[in-house]
Design a protein around this motif. Structure first.
Motif, PDB file in Angstrom:
ATOM      1  N   ILE A 123      71.912 -13.739   2.111  1.00  0.00           N
ATOM      2  CA  ILE A 123      71.056 -13.990   3.282  1.00  0.00           C
ATOM      3  C   ILE A 123      71.869 -14.557   4.434  1.00  0.00           C
TER       4      ILE A 123
ATOM      5  N   LEU B 106      68.564 -11.213  -4.943  1.00  0.00           N
ATOM      6  CA  LEU B 106      68.642 -11.846  -3.635  1.00  0.00           C
ATOM      7  C   LEU B 106      69.277 -13.226  -3.786  1.00  0.00           C
TER       8      LEU B 106
ATOM      9  N   ILE C 190      66.041 -15.929   9.365  1.00  0.00           N
ATOM     10  CA  ILE C 190      66.360 -15.968   7.937  1.00  0.00           C
ATOM     11  C   ILE C 190      65.405 -15.067   7.156  1.00  0.00           C
TER      12      ILE C 190
ATOM     13  N   ILE D 288      65.318 -20.127  -2.067  1.00  0.00           N
ATOM     14  CA  ILE D 288      64.722 -18.819  -1.786  1.00  0.00           C
ATOM     15  C   ILE D 288      63.231 -18.785  -2.103  1.00  0.00           C
TER      16      ILE D 288
ATOM     17  N   GLU E 210      74.003 -11.947   5.968  1.00  0.00           N
ATOM     18  CA  GLU E 210      73.196 -10.970   6.715  1.00  0.00           C
ATOM     19  C   GLU E 210      72.800 -11.490   8.099  1.00  0.00           C
ATOM     20  N   CYS E 211      72.463 -12.777   8.180  1.00  0.00           N
ATOM     21  CA  CYS E 211      72.023 -13.293   9.495  1.00  0.00           C
ATOM     22  C   CYS E 211      73.099 -14.133  10.187  1.00  0.00           C
TER      23      CYS E 211
ATOM     24  N   ALA F  30      66.295 -11.451   7.651  1.00  0.00           N
ATOM     25  CA  ALA F  30      67.499 -11.100   6.891  1.00  0.00           C
ATOM     26  C   ALA F  30      67.147 -10.853   5.429  1.00  0.00           C
ATOM     27  N   ALA F  31      66.315 -11.715   4.860  1.00  0.00           N
ATOM     28  CA  ALA F  31      65.888 -11.532   3.466  1.00  0.00           C
ATOM     29  C   ALA F  31      65.116 -10.226   3.312  1.00  0.00           C
TER      30      ALA F  31
END
Length: 177
Positions: free
Chosen positions: A30, A25, A9, A48, A33-34, A12-13
């Motif tokens: 996130i 963001l 995670i 976050i 992305e992952c 990805a961030a």
């Protein structure tokens, strides 16, 4: 060895912030992305800001240990400055995101801890009371952050000399006037 989902995670961030240069963001970004679910994200992090705090704590903890392993305050400060300069593009990018204020606060806290541990290790200011020591730490923390905000290529070439001069200032061996 299993996959550390917190690391996945966090990566990805970082990819979103630094490679894809997103300014806002989001959890949705996130998890996409992952390739995990929102529930998986929330299983590991409340939000976050908690993710950012976890990443900074982990990475800054390593940096603090490396600084403490140095033989003296000057080499510790030189190492700290070198790391800060290397991370500067990432910090600038992070501060431009929608979590910039949170990241700035965490970096201030980390810099304060660096000074607190460095001064303690060097046994400096032990004759002062707690309130005075905290003020001294805050003063030096903000001075270093100010120096880093205005950092130049010439400063990078003179990093050891700058660390030496800062140490002399901290020890009271030279005066800024």
């Amino acid at each position: 060895m299993g996959i550390d989902m917190k690391e996945v995670i966090a990566e990805a961030a970082a990819t979103l912030l630094f490679e894809k240069k997103v300014k806002k963001l989001t959890v949705k970004d996130i998890v996409e992305e992952c390739h995990i679910t929102r529930q998986a994200f929330y299983y590991h992090f409340e939000d976050i800001p908690e993710l950012l705090n976890w990443v900074l704590e982990k990475d800054m903890g390593k940096l603090l240990k490396e600084c403490q392993a140095r033989e003296n305050m000057e080499s510790s400060l030189s190492f700290f400055l070198s790391a800060a300069v290397a991370l500067r593009p990432y910090v600038q990018r992070s501060v431009q995101s929608n979590y910039g204020e949170e990241i700035g606060r965490l970096l201030n806290e980390f810099t304060y801890r660096f000074f607190e541990q460095t001064m303690e290790q060097a046994e400096m200011f032990k004759d002062y009371d707690l309130v005075e020591r905290k003020l001294i730490m805050r003063y030096h923390c903000q001075a270093i952050l100010g120096i880093l905000r205005g950092w130049t290529q010439e400063d990078t070439q003179n990093i050891d000399k700058i660390a030496h001069q800062i140490c002399l200032l901290i020890k009271g061996e030279i005066h800024p006037y």
